[in-house]
Design a protein around this motif. Structure first.
Motif, mmCIF file in Angstrom:
data_model
loop_
_atom_site.group_PDB
_atom_site.id
_atom_site.type_symbol
_atom_site.label_atom_id
_atom_site.label_comp_id
_atom_site.label_asym_id
_atom_site.label_seq_id
_atom_site.Cartn_x
_atom_site.Cartn_y
_atom_site.Cartn_z
ATOM 1 N N GLN B 191 0.829 -1.204 0.000
ATOM 2 C CA GLN B 191 0.000 0.000 0.000
ATOM 3 C C GLN B 191 0.861 1.251 0.000
ATOM 4 O O GLN B 191 0.602 2.209 -0.737
ATOM 5 N N ARG B 192 1.910 1.214 0.800
ATOM 6 C CA ARG B 192 2.818 2.364 0.873
ATOM 7 C C ARG B 192 3.434 2.659 -0.500
ATOM 8 O O ARG B 192 3.613 3.817 -0.877
ATOM 9 N N LEU B 193 3.747 1.596 -1.236
ATOM 10 C CA LEU B 193 4.274 1.780 -2.590
ATOM 11 C C LEU B 193 3.278 2.531 -3.473
ATOM 12 O O LEU B 193 3.618 3.514 -4.138
ATOM 13 N N TYR B 194 2.044 2.070 -3.444
ATOM 14 C CA TYR B 194 1.011 2.733 -4.245
ATOM 15 C C TYR B 194 0.808 4.174 -3.797
ATOM 16 O O TYR B 194 0.653 5.080 -4.606
ATOM 17 N N GLU B 195 0.794 4.365 -2.491
ATOM 18 C CA GLU B 195 0.566 5.719 -1.977
ATOM 19 C C GLU B 195 1.700 6.653 -2.368
ATOM 20 O O GLU B 195 1.482 7.829 -2.670
ATOM 21 N N THR B 196 2.908 6.121 -2.359
ATOM 22 C CA THR B 196 4.054 6.965 -2.704
ATOM 23 C C THR B 196 4.032 7.326 -4.177
ATOM 24 O O THR B 196 4.244 8.477 -4.556
ATOM 25 N N ILE B 197 3.775 6.343 -5.018
ATOM 26 C CA ILE B 197 3.770 6.617 -6.453
ATOM 27 C C ILE B 197 2.661 7.601 -6.812
ATOM 28 O O ILE B 197 2.871 8.539 -7.569
ATOM 29 N N LEU B 198 1.486 7.389 -6.236
ATOM 30 C CA LEU B 198 0.357 8.243 -6.615
ATOM 31 C C LEU B 198 0.218 9.466 -5.718
ATOM 32 O O LEU B 198 -0.625 10.330 -5.978
ATOM 33 N N ASP B 199 1.045 9.533 -4.681
ATOM 34 C CA ASP B 199 1.024 10.674 -3.758
ATOM 35 C C ASP B 199 -0.381 10.900 -3.205
ATOM 36 O O ASP B 199 -0.938 11.995 -3.290
ATOM 37 N N LYS B 200 -0.919 9.836 -2.646
ATOM 38 C CA LYS B 200 -2.313 9.848 -2.215
ATOM 39 C C LYS B 200 -2.483 8.763 -1.156
ATOM 40 O O LYS B 200 -1.825 7.729 -1.230
ATOM 41 N N GLN B 201 -3.372 8.978 -0.189
ATOM 42 C CA GLN B 201 -3.598 7.990 0.876
ATOM 43 C C GLN B 201 -4.816 7.122 0.547
ATOM 44 O O GLN B 201 -5.786 7.615 -0.032
ATOM 45 N N PHE B 202 -4.768 5.864 0.950
ATOM 46 C CA PHE B 202 -5.909 4.984 0.743
ATOM 47 C C PHE B 202 -6.347 4.349 2.053
ATOM 48 O O PHE B 202 -5.536 4.152 2.964
ATOM 49 N N ASP B 203 -7.598 4.004 2.125
ATOM 50 C CA ASP B 203 -8.105 3.223 3.246
ATOM 51 C C ASP B 203 -7.542 1.813 3.121
ATOM 52 O O ASP B 203 -7.702 1.154 2.106
ATOM 53 N N ARG B 204 -6.886 1.353 4.190
ATOM 54 C CA ARG B 204 -6.149 0.085 4.080
ATOM 55 C C ARG B 204 -7.080 -1.101 3.823
ATOM 56 O O ARG B 204 -6.699 -2.057 3.147
#
Lengths: 254, 254
Positions: B191-204
């Motif tokens: 999840q952290r990878l996705y959040e870093t690439i997209l510069d956005k937070q997600f509900d886990r």
DNA sequence: TTATCATTGCGTAAATCTTACACATAAAAA
DNA sequence: TTTTTATGTGTAAGATTTACGCAATGATAA
């Protein structure tokens, strides 16, 4: 060291060309403009070279203008082709014969033995506005329906496939139609454009709802008469809203 | 005619280079590998030229191997840069000084006055596997976090921006992670990878549901211990399913 | 002149996908 | 042993997408 660097650079000089997949929409079909090489039955995409002072985008626009007479149209780079053997997907023999016919003996040796990198652009044009003309290499142009595109010279069939793929990608994230349709058009015509590009059918009621939701269309008071049915309303794009949607993006998820 | 054609072609010969945006993921941050030019404080992307017998893809893979030691990694062409002035976005004076320092007097005249077309590739690599080495031009390499990337040589800042954009496009249509993460990883790490690439937070919880729905992950019996909390399960990618998803595409629409 | 046919305009219900949120549990730290 | 922090899992509300019905209109055929 400096000398070997310099030699190295000279060794790696390339021919760079631009090839344009020019799409038009006519009689409910998506078409692509192809050129036939002089005295042969070999067809290819319109292309050309980049001058010293030009950017690649400028060169693509110039080439497009030379072939179609059009300026200010949608034009986008989609892929750069650099397979070492991209000029020899025909047999070398066949290719030499074709090029010799089209260009004279002197040329083909260079052409075949040097590697060529080609930057692929695709363009969307209003079919009726196009004044197509051939170039140095070619003596005939013709619009082809996508499924009918014959075996092309070089790697141009792959180019068509990739350009079409890029166009389909495009249509799902940005509005399409401004450069492909005449100023006024009906909702069924717009739908037909989308269906042709994506090779897929849509429910007309859902299609209309989605396109209207983009807020880029103006519904006119006029209707298109002549069909053996209820006359559909005419629409046109609101240019500033359309351009905004090109920047912000839309989601065509049907 | 034949002669003028030939002259024309010689006039339009180009330098074609390849520049690679190499992305890695480490300590929860997305990073990019940059090289410092010899004796200067000018940084650039790793790049190189195309040999006569190579395809552009081969050249990109070779350059990547030379810089990182890695083979068989995710590498994709994203854009070709051909602005006529792309080498002179620094003042000519500054650029000459830098290049003279790095390469010696002989070279820079050519380099500045000839137009260069560069094919941009981006790569996703497993950070810990990389054995980075500098090249002819450069004497230092370093991983930079994206927000910290300094002003680069030539048009390489634009390249980073476009490469990142291509990566973000990528992640929304194809799975990402196989080349960026170690073999085993936890869901929060992914999840952290996705959040870093997209510069956005997600509900886990929603993130987990979506990723599991792609059917590309294998949940292992092991857990990662050491954190001051409940130990998360380890996962790994199922390679064949991952590759299928790369072809078929997925939709990451969070 | 009128009936028929093909196609359009417009709207609503069902199904699916996305988003928001709660509580029990485990591992380390206090 | 208690507290702190973050994980595992599930469900309801909201939004979006899809499926489909019916009246209306313009040309054509009867």
């Amino acid at each position: 060291m400096e000398r070997s660097l310099k030699e190295h650079f000279e060794q790696t000089l390339q021919e760079v060309s631009i090839d344009c997949a020019i799409f038009g929409f006519h009689a409910g079909e998506l078409k692509i403009l192809l050129l036939r090489w002089k005295g042969t039955d070999g067809w290819s995409l319109p292309g050309g070279r980049i001058y010293k002072e030009e950017s690649t985008d400028d060169a693509a626009n110039r080439i497009l203008k030379e072939r179609t007479g059009l300026t200010d149209i949608f034009l986008q780079q989609y892929y750069t082709f650099g397979n070492a053997n991209r000029l020899t997907h025909l047999s070398k023999q066949d290719l030499m014969e074709l090029l010799e016919l089209a260009l004279g003996k002197d040329y083909f040796h260079d052409k075949i033995n040097r590697r060529v990198v080609s930057i692929g652009y695709f363009a969307l044009v209003e079919f009726d506005q196009v004044q197509a003309t051939a170039d140095w290499y070619t003596d005939e142009f013709r619009w082809w329906e996508i499924p009918d595109v014959p075996k092309l010279l070089f790697d141009h069939n792959e180019m068509v496939v990739r350009a079409l793929h890029a166009l389909r990608q495009q249509i799902r994230n940005q509005p399409v139609g401004y450069n492909l349709l005449p100023e006024k058009f009906t909702m069924p015509e717009l739908q037909r454009l989308y269906e042709t590009i994506l090779d897929k059918q849509f429910d007309r009621r859902n299609f209309q709802k989605l396109l209207v939701s983009y807020d880029i269309l103006e519904k006119l008071d006029e209707k298109r008469t002549g069909g053996a049915n209820k006359s559909p309303f005419l629409y046109r794009f609101n240019k500033s809203k359309y351009e905004k949607a090109m920047i912000d993006g839309v989601s065509f998820a049907m």
